[in-house]
Design an enzyme around this catalytic site. Sequence first.
Site, PDB file in Angstrom:
ATOM      1  N   GLU A 122      -5.437  -4.169  -1.091  1.00 31.18           N
ATOM      2  CA  GLU A 122      -6.501  -5.190  -1.033  1.00 31.18           C
ATOM      3  C   GLU A 122      -7.364  -4.915  -2.393  1.00 31.18           C
ATOM      4  OE1 GLU A 122     -10.362  -7.029   1.764  1.00 31.18           O
ATOM      5  OE2 GLU A 122      -9.178  -4.981   2.365  1.00 31.18           O
TER       6      GLU A 122
ATOM      7  N   LYS B 221     -12.282   4.476   0.889  1.00 29.20           N
ATOM      8  CA  LYS B 221     -12.647   3.550  -0.155  1.00 29.20           C
ATOM      9  C   LYS B 221     -14.149   3.133   0.315  1.00 29.20           C
ATOM     10  CE  LYS B 221      -9.663   0.428  -1.134  1.00 29.20           C
ATOM     11  NZ  LYS B 221      -8.832  -0.822  -1.206  1.00 29.20           N
TER      12      LYS B 221
ATOM     13  N   ARG C 108       0.793  10.080   6.428  1.00 31.03           N
ATOM     14  CA  ARG C 108      -0.322   9.790   5.522  1.00 31.03           C
ATOM     15  C   ARG C 108      -0.870  11.237   4.554  1.00 31.03           C
ATOM     16  NH1 ARG C 108      -5.248   6.347   5.488  1.00 31.03           N
ATOM     17  NH2 ARG C 108      -7.161   7.594   4.678  1.00 31.03           N
TER      18      ARG C 108
END
Length: 559
Positions: free
Chosen positions: A37, A273, A263
């Site tokens: 994104e 983020k 992960r």
Amino acid sequence: MVNEKEHLSENFMFRLIKEELEHNPFDKKMCTRFPPEPNGYLHIGSAYAIHTNYSVAQNFNGTFHLRFDDTNPLKEDIEYVNAIIKDLKWLGYDPGSHIYFGSDYFNEIYRAAVKLIKQGKAYVCDLTPDEVTKYRGTLKEPGVDSPYRGRSVEENLELFERMKKGAFPVASKIVRAKIDMASPNINMRDPVIYRIVYAEHYRTGRGWCIYPMYDFAHPIQDAIEGIAYSLCSIEFKDHRPLYEWVLNELDYHEPPRQREFGRLNLTGVVTSKRFLRRMVEGGYVDGWDDPRLPTLQGLRRRGFTPESICRFIEAIGSIRSESTVDISLLDHCLRQDLKEKTVSFMAVLDPLKVVITNYPQDEVELLRIENSSENESLGKREVPFSGTIYIERDDFMEQPLKGFHRLSPNGEVRLKGAYFIRCEEVIKDRETGEITELRCTYDPLTKSGTGFTGRKVKGTIHWVSADHAIQVDVNLYDKLLLDPDNSTEDNKDWMGRLNPESLVTLKNVLAEPVVNHASPEQKFQFFRHGYFCADIKSSTNDRLVFNRIVPLKDSWNRK
């Protein structure tokens, strides 16, 4: 903690895909994607996801796509798009012409929602966000049907069309998939697939006021692009049933297959983020490329090489579950990459003046010193030597402790690439008692490279000629947070744990004159101090600034 045996093990993702393709092959070519994104900069964890998708595509002779998941106009910007493309190319994972945008598919995604409504598989709901959460239930209790779940197809189509035309306020209406409010997987309890957002999109402007949710848009985007394997981190495993439901209900031929990898977490690093955005927007760091941040541009500005980051990712291997890797492994990979590439020169961070009383003060001698102890092919350089030099202040001790093998009163030490010197006198400031100067003598018979064997000294120290040294600034970095391993994006006390010494700038560091020719981002080894990089942002023609990338000491434990 990932150990070395795991680094060398066969990549489980390659093996899984190979076995699946043998039993259930695709007619289409292998194709993977990385779908960021564009609402921030990529970080070191992103590099692991990029590598996983890219390496699968390469291993199976396929293609790799970069696709921006730009379905939320409130946070996205072309700045982040450009930064992400720049990062991928810098790392060596260039997608070439395969750069796509989710916003390019808005029409197709809208038509997909209409198709679901017509099939009775989606409906317009008037519940508020809080009510949706309340009706969804918990892990132990099933959800409750929305009172709007029974709307007719005709009514839903009309309302959805009016939503598209901007007839309703934000959050007054949503579109939900009609699946199963009693499903043990909460993601399947009539998830929201469209919402109203009145904001200008950085690519489509005001053309849309309804936007698809990620879990709905993502599988459709994959299908449109011909993605074979949608590889994502383990937290999306519970979303896989919804991914497959969307593709099945829309009847895509040979739908993409979602598979998950572990992960990656790093000790001492916060990659949230939301946290990074707070640091940048709050002015606590010098932008997204601050060398203290784990962003790829921050690592690049600090001096990390793409080769070292790729070597780090390959050392980790393919992980199945959430794993934590010691950040010292990344430093180790950097040292391995730099030790045979970089020229070593002498820089004095905390200068102490030394006058060599028996060396002619008007004479300058050019000494030939090797550029690297690791790589002879890097050659040698000429270093000016004179009767007045500077050494590191902590290379002298007036009352030496046991085991101190550098300079002390009446003690002798070798100057790197030069001569033996002996300290004859210590000069102090009368008021403060601080040592301001050393008076030393040198032995002309001890010049490096002459084969002198008359006596030995235990210590070698570095130096710079006083008349030839270049003044530079040096940035020394430490952890941004005092206890980053206990930090979360929602922790409200993070401001109180900022490390006041995360950045220490040393002014007027003295370096060999060769440093004056340093180009932006060029890496060097400062003798005994570590690896440094010419800062691309702060350096000027009048003043060079160097960032310490990593100290010389390698603390990574291979056991």
